[in-house]
Design a protein around this motif. Structure first.
Motif, PDB file in Angstrom:
ATOM      1  N   SER A  69       0.812  -1.207   0.000  1.00  0.00           N
ATOM      2  CA  SER A  69       0.000   0.000   0.000  1.00  0.00           C
ATOM      3  C   SER A  69       0.852   1.266   0.000  1.00  0.00           C
ATOM      4  O   SER A  69       0.324   2.357  -0.213  1.00  0.00           O
ATOM      5  N   GLN A  70       2.163   1.142   0.236  1.00  0.00           N
ATOM      6  CA  GLN A  70       3.042   2.299   0.328  1.00  0.00           C
ATOM      7  C   GLN A  70       3.823   2.483  -0.981  1.00  0.00           C
ATOM      8  O   GLN A  70       4.259   1.509  -1.579  1.00  0.00           O
ATOM      9  N   TRP A  71       3.990   3.732  -1.396  1.00  0.00           N
ATOM     10  CA  TRP A  71       4.805   4.025  -2.572  1.00  0.00           C
ATOM     11  C   TRP A  71       5.223   5.490  -2.512  1.00  0.00           C
ATOM     12  O   TRP A  71       4.612   6.306  -1.833  1.00  0.00           O
ATOM     13  N   TYR A  72       6.300   5.809  -3.199  1.00  0.00           N
ATOM     14  CA  TYR A  72       6.853   7.160  -3.156  1.00  0.00           C
ATOM     15  C   TYR A  72       6.649   7.825  -4.507  1.00  0.00           C
ATOM     16  O   TYR A  72       6.994   7.276  -5.546  1.00  0.00           O
ATOM     17  N   LEU A  73       6.071   9.027  -4.478  1.00  0.00           N
ATOM     18  CA  LEU A  73       5.733   9.771  -5.683  1.00  0.00           C
ATOM     19  C   LEU A  73       6.710  10.928  -5.867  1.00  0.00           C
ATOM     20  O   LEU A  73       6.999  11.656  -4.913  1.00  0.00           O
ATOM     21  N   THR A  74       7.202  11.087  -7.093  1.00  0.00           N
ATOM     22  CA  THR A  74       8.134  12.174  -7.402  1.00  0.00           C
ATOM     23  C   THR A  74       7.729  12.829  -8.716  1.00  0.00           C
ATOM     24  O   THR A  74       7.415  12.133  -9.688  1.00  0.00           O
ATOM     25  N   PHE A  75       7.717  14.154  -8.735  1.00  0.00           N
ATOM     26  CA  PHE A  75       7.546  14.925  -9.959  1.00  0.00           C
ATOM     27  C   PHE A  75       8.909  15.532 -10.292  1.00  0.00           C
ATOM     28  O   PHE A  75       9.481  16.264  -9.467  1.00  0.00           O
ATOM     29  N   ALA A  76       9.402  15.258 -11.472  1.00  0.00           N
ATOM     30  CA  ALA A  76      10.730  15.757 -11.843  1.00  0.00           C
ATOM     31  C   ALA A  76      10.862  15.723 -13.358  1.00  0.00           C
ATOM     32  O   ALA A  76      10.024  15.167 -14.073  1.00  0.00           O
ATOM     33  N   THR A  77      11.941  16.323 -13.834  1.00  0.00           N
ATOM     34  CA  THR A  77      12.258  16.253 -15.263  1.00  0.00           C
ATOM     35  C   THR A  77      13.104  15.014 -15.530  1.00  0.00           C
ATOM     36  O   THR A  77      13.579  14.344 -14.601  1.00  0.00           O
TER      37      THR A  77
END
Length: 386
Positions: A69-77
């Motif tokens: 249920s856990q995950w890491y979200l990243t917004f990047a180029t």
């Protein structure tokens, strides 16, 4: 159980004296009232102890599958995954979870849907868990699986468990440069405030930042009493452009824009610039984030074999009782049972039964004679008293 259920020759003769017939060669419950108490009690013991073995033994050992249920979200180029410089918490100046720390240098108030809460000092502390997580994502993500924007949307804008993919990077097409964003292009600080003094040591105004935003996410399902109105919680839906982070479990959230454009800032979505705080101006053209594709980290499912100690204990006790009862039967069984028709034929040829003698080929007259004899045995006796 079949041997215990079968009558011996003595038990058959006793039943015949009462003109009762017994079953030979088949499991028969009606025989229980005519066999010895040891045999009937043993038969019932085997029956009772067989039920847990057949019903519970297969259930005591089971397989478990991994549904994360856990995950890491990243917004990047794309440059973020290729070693370009980045400055946490990112060019958006947005803190995960609580969008603005207590020390007054954040941008927004507390709004749900942007991941689990992280304080600003964790971003700026090189030894903190969140800082190390961002650095590991930057180093490892170039080898992750490439997903199209549509695949990424269906995978993460949902209540799906993280069984195939875990951490993810949304690769954003920056409107400023391919490398990333400059803080001075996005935000203008009022010189009369201390915002510049607070942010400049950590995010220089003219440095290109390849990181936009990151947050720890999780999904969960809440069961309803009816079972039809289960709700799903995705704590990062706000960061993905939605005004909520709870929805019905089977509900499909439509994509707001195609191609996938994420209206990232809640202040712009709600047309309320007061959410940006005092002494701060935001350039609206940086609100819509164009998701080019995603890099998702494959998950290695951890399947295990589970064991229910309670069910297994019941099965073991049943087998133990059955083994003891089997020994008692082998030791105490008083006589040989006539299990098959061949056993009965042999016994009656060698030792004919006086009750059934001469009626090996039973006719209607013989049946009527036996019925009359039986009725005379059970009929009440009337004595004439004068």
């Amino acid at each position: 159980m079949q041997i215990l259920n079968a009558p011996s020759r003595q038990e058959i003769d006793r039943a015949h004296t009462w003109l009762q017939s017994l079953d030979i060669g088949i499991p028969s419950i009606r025989n229980l009232s005519h066999v010895s108490r040891l045999k009937s009690a043993s038969w019932l013991t085997f029956l009772i102890t067989s039920i847990p073995i057949h019903l519970l033994f297969n259930s005591s050992v089971f397989e478990t599958t991994y549904d994360g249920s856990q995950w890491y979200l990243t917004f990047a180029t794309e440059a973020f995954t290729q070693g370009a410089p980045f400055f946490p918490p990112g060019a958006s100046l947005l803190l995960a979870g609580s969008l603005g720390p207590d020390i007054g240098i954040g941008v927004y108030g507390e709004i749900g849907g942007y991941g689990e809460k992280v304080s600003v000092d964790q971003y700026w502390n090189a030894s903190s868990i969140i800082r190390q997580k961002i650095e590991s994502v930057a180093k490892e993500s170039h080898s992750w699986t490439i997903l199209s924007a549509e695949q990424c949307y269906s995978e993460y804008v949902s209540c799906n468990p993280r069984g195939e993919y875990g951490d993810v990077i949304f690769i954003i097409n920056s409107t400023a440069s391919e490398e990333g964003w400059k803080r001075s292009d996005i935000f203008t600080f009022d010189p009369s405030t201390n915002l510049s003094a607070s942010w400049n040591p950590h995010i220089p105004p003219n440095a290109v930042n390849s990181l936009w935003f990151s947050a720890q996410c999780n999904v969960g399902r809440t069961k309803s009493t009816s079972g039809r109105d289960d709700t799903c919680t995705n704590v990062c839906l706000g960061a993905m452009g939605f005004d909520r982070y709870k929805f019905r479990f089977n509900e499909t959230l439509p994509m707001a824009y195609e191609p996938w454009l994420i209206p990232f800032f809640p202040a712009v979505r709600h047309r309320d610039k007061s959410l940006f705080g005092k002494g701060l101006e935001f350039n609206d053209k940086f609100d819509l984030l164009h998701v080019n594709h995603c890099l998702a980290k494959p998950v290695q499912p951890s399947c295990k074999v589970g064991l229910s100690n309670a069910l297994l204990l019941i099965v073991i006790v049943s087998i133990f009782v059955k083994a003891i009862q089997g020994g008692v039967v082998a030791w105490k069984l008083p006589s040989t049972s006539l299990v098959t028709l061949g056993d009965a034929i042999e016994s009656f040829i060698l030792y004919p039964d006086t009750v059934t003698l001469g009626i090996g080929t039973l006719s209607i007259a013989d049946a009527q004679r036996i019925e009359v004899s039986r009725n005379s045995l059970v009929a009440p006796r009337h004595d004439n008293i004068f």
